[in-house]
Design a protein around this motif. Structure first.
Motif, PDB file in Angstrom:
ATOM      1  N   ARG A 127     -63.957 -90.621  37.725  1.00 30.72           N
ATOM      2  CA  ARG A 127     -64.533 -89.573  36.884  1.00 30.72           C
ATOM      3  C   ARG A 127     -65.778 -90.019  36.132  1.00 30.72           C
ATOM      4  N   GLY A 128     -66.292 -91.199  36.502  1.00 31.60           N
ATOM      5  CA  GLY A 128     -67.581 -91.603  35.958  1.00 31.60           C
ATOM      6  C   GLY A 128     -67.500 -92.788  35.025  1.00 31.60           C
ATOM      7  N   LEU A 129     -66.404 -93.548  35.140  1.00 31.59           N
ATOM      8  CA  LEU A 129     -66.201 -94.675  34.223  1.00 31.59           C
ATOM      9  C   LEU A 129     -66.470 -96.020  34.883  1.00 31.59           C
ATOM     10  N   MET A 130     -66.637 -96.013  36.196  1.00 30.77           N
ATOM     11  CA  MET A 130     -66.937 -97.276  36.898  1.00 30.77           C
ATOM     12  C   MET A 130     -68.371 -97.226  37.393  1.00 30.77           C
ATOM     13  N   THR A 131     -69.202 -98.144  36.911  1.00 33.08           N
ATOM     14  CA  THR A 131     -70.553 -98.211  37.467  1.00 33.08           C
ATOM     15  C   THR A 131     -71.069 -99.640  37.412  1.00 33.08           C
ATOM     16  N   GLY A 132     -71.994 -99.948  38.317  1.00 33.52           N
ATOM     17  CA  GLY A 132     -72.534-101.302  38.394  1.00 33.52           C
ATOM     18  C   GLY A 132     -71.514-102.315  38.877  1.00 33.52           C
ATOM     19  N   GLN A 133     -70.472-101.829  39.571  1.00 35.62           N
ATOM     20  CA  GLN A 133     -69.367-102.701  39.995  1.00 35.62           C
ATOM     21  C   GLN A 133     -69.489-103.081  41.465  1.00 35.62           C
ATOM     22  N   VAL A 134     -68.876-104.204  41.799  1.00 35.37           N
ATOM     23  CA  VAL A 134     -68.756-104.603  43.201  1.00 35.37           C
ATOM     24  C   VAL A 134     -67.276-104.573  43.550  1.00 35.37           C
ATOM     25  N   LEU A 135     -66.914-103.668  44.433  1.00 39.43           N
ATOM     26  CA  LEU A 135     -65.513-103.577  44.847  1.00 39.43           C
ATOM     27  C   LEU A 135     -65.348-104.350  46.153  1.00 39.43           C
ATOM     28  N   GLU A 136     -64.656-105.472  46.062  1.00 34.26           N
ATOM     29  CA  GLU A 136     -64.464-106.330  47.234  1.00 34.26           C
ATOM     30  C   GLU A 136     -63.291-105.837  48.067  1.00 34.26           C
ATOM     31  N   ILE A 137     -63.520-105.735  49.368  1.00 33.77           N
ATOM     32  CA  ILE A 137     -62.424-105.497  50.301  1.00 33.77           C
ATOM     33  C   ILE A 137     -62.493-106.721  51.206  1.00 33.77           C
ATOM     34  N   GLY A 138     -61.974-107.818  50.700  1.00 36.50           N
ATOM     35  CA  GLY A 138     -62.322-109.105  51.295  1.00 36.50           C
ATOM     36  C   GLY A 138     -61.170-109.994  51.672  1.00 36.50           C
ATOM     37  N   LEU A 139     -59.982-109.416  51.829  1.00 37.33           N
ATOM     38  CA  LEU A 139     -58.808-110.201  52.236  1.00 37.33           C
ATOM     39  C   LEU A 139     -58.586-111.405  51.312  1.00 37.33           C
ATOM     40  N   GLY A 140     -58.982-111.243  50.053  1.00 37.57           N
ATOM     41  CA  GLY A 140     -58.709-112.286  49.064  1.00 37.57           C
ATOM     42  C   GLY A 140     -59.589-113.512  49.159  1.00 37.57           C
ATOM     43  N   THR A 141     -60.598-113.486  50.032  1.00 44.14           N
ATOM     44  CA  THR A 141     -61.332-114.731  50.298  1.00 44.14           C
ATOM     45  C   THR A 141     -62.091-115.240  49.084  1.00 44.14           C
ATOM     46  N   SER A 142     -62.566-114.361  48.211  1.00 47.98           N
ATOM     47  CA  SER A 142     -63.364-114.863  47.094  1.00 47.98           C
ATOM     48  C   SER A 142     -62.508-115.573  46.054  1.00 47.98           C
ATOM     49  N   ALA A 143     -61.180-115.384  46.136  1.00 48.48           N
ATOM     50  CA  ALA A 143     -60.305-116.054  45.175  1.00 48.48           C
ATOM     51  C   ALA A 143     -60.397-117.571  45.326  1.00 48.48           C
ATOM     52  N   HIS A 144     -60.570-118.050  46.552  1.00 53.97           N
ATOM     53  CA  HIS A 144     -60.704-119.496  46.726  1.00 53.97           C
ATOM     54  C   HIS A 144     -62.086-119.887  47.239  1.00 53.97           C
ATOM     55  N   GLY A 145     -63.011-118.944  47.190  1.00 53.00           N
ATOM     56  CA  GLY A 145     -64.393-119.295  47.447  1.00 53.00           C
ATOM     57  C   GLY A 145     -64.748-119.492  48.902  1.00 53.00           C
ATOM     58  N   ILE A 146     -63.867-119.071  49.814  1.00 46.95           N
ATOM     59  CA  ILE A 146     -64.196-119.217  51.237  1.00 46.95           C
ATOM     60  C   ILE A 146     -64.597-117.864  51.785  1.00 46.95           C
ATOM     61  N   TYR A 147     -65.723-117.787  52.457  1.00 47.08           N
ATOM     62  CA  TYR A 147     -66.139-116.524  53.052  1.00 47.08           C
ATOM     63  C   TYR A 147     -65.585-116.412  54.460  1.00 47.08           C
TER      64      TYR A 147
END
Ligand SMILES: NC(=O)c1ccc[n+]([C@@H]2O[C@H](COP(=O)([O-])OP(=O)(O)OC[C@H]3O[C@@H](n4cnc5c(N)ncnc54)[C@H](O)[C@@H]3O)[C@@H](O)[C@H]2O)c1
Length: 279
Positions: free
Chosen positions: A259-279
């Motif tokens: 409804r307009g409360l999320m902006t300037g965000q990056v929504l990762e759909i990344g299988l959790g890879t950024s949690a341990h820094g591996i791409y």
């Protein structure tokens, strides 16, 4: 009743792959959808882009949801073409509520070996073309006091990977562009966000240049060789090695129905890879 009844969406790179999946997800929620795509190959790239036939097929699939649709052959790198397509959409559909700046291309080369032609093909498409699409819709969205803009980056923009300097530089750039735009339009009911998918089962990931770079030990590697290699890797989440386009569509739907409360965000759909820094 759909969550997007009465809304009009404009999608770049919508002829196939993720763009098509997003178009159908929005149509299923009641949005009218204009899909645009270059629908032609790009010199300097070693795999085919979408065709006019795929663009027409996407329009047909959208219409099966009982909403209005149009397909326009547009090169997002070309200011005149993208501005004209936005103007035509407003003339024909009355408004633009949603922009999915989704189009993109890939190839592989070390920084040292990247030619000017390849750098320009990737950066002008994946960064400049996204800028031009966003710039084109802002005046209409400001006039409406409503807009949901989503640019597609990549998990490559949370990290780095060899052979992808052009692609990764452009995708990190998209995040900077989106965050800046989000601040500039915040007072007019417009949100601007990024979806960052990991590898997705589309022609951008499954193509000969990818097989060649990931399977240097195999002579003339095929798609079957590549899929088997992915299966053998200790990678992924819950047995999933790469995403389906519809996995990304769910993230897109989440952001466009906010409804307009999320902006300037990056929504990762990344299988959790950024949690341990591996791409
Ligand atoms: N497939 C992946 O593994 C993956 C991972 C992360 C991010 N992405 C990003 O997702 C987005 C969608 O890609 P996809 O996976 O659906 O691949 P895809 O190749 O199926 O779709 C990309 C579409 O963009 C179109 N396109 C290319 N240049 C264009 C231009 N100048 N103007 C208009 N259209 C143009 C192509 O014709 C194609 O239809 C891209 O931005 C891509 O970089 C893909």
């Amino acid at each position: 009743m759909g969550q997007l009844d009465g809304r009009v969406a404009f999608i770049t790179g919508g002829a196939r792959g993720q763009g098509r999946a997003h178009a159908l997800a929005l149509a299923a929620e009641g949005a009218d959808v204009v899909v645009t795509d270059i629908a032609a190959d790009l010199p300097g790239l070693r795999y085919p882009l979408a065709t006019p036939g795929q663009l027409a097929e996407t329009v047909k699939l959208i219409e099966e949801y009982g909403v209005r649709a149009a397909g326009l052959q547009v090169d997002a790198r070309d200011s005149e073409q993208i501005n004209a397509a936005v103007a035509q959409t407003v003339a024909d559909f009355g408004r633009i509520d949603i922009l999915l700046a989704n189009h993109g291309v890939v190839d592989f080369s070390t920084v040292e070996q990247t030619t000017d032609e390849l750098w320009n093909a990737v950066v002008e498409t994946n960064l400049t073309g996204i800028f031009k699409a966003i710039r084109a819709v802002i005046p209409q969205m400001r006039a409406q006091k409503y807009g949901r803009i989503i640019a597609t980056a990549s998990m490559g923009a949370r990290n780095a990977a060899p052979n992808l300097g052009h692609y990764i530089a452009a995708k990190w750039g998209v995040i900077g562009l989106v965050k800046t735009t989000a601040l500039e339009v915040a007072g007019d009911g417009i949100t601007v966000n990024v979806v960052a998918p990991g590898a997705v089962d589309t022609d951008l990931f499954f193509n000969q240049p990818t097989y060649d770079v990931f399977l240097p030990d195999v002579i003339n590697p095929t798609e079957a060789d590549f899929r088997k290699r992915l299966d053998d890797l200790d990678y992924g989440l819950n047995g999933v090695r790469f995403l389906q386009p519809e996995d990304v569509s769910r993230a897109v739907l989440y952001l466009v129905t906010d409804r307009g409360l999320m902006t300037g965000q990056v929504l990762e759909i990344g299988l959790g890879t950024s949690a341990h820094g591996i791409y």
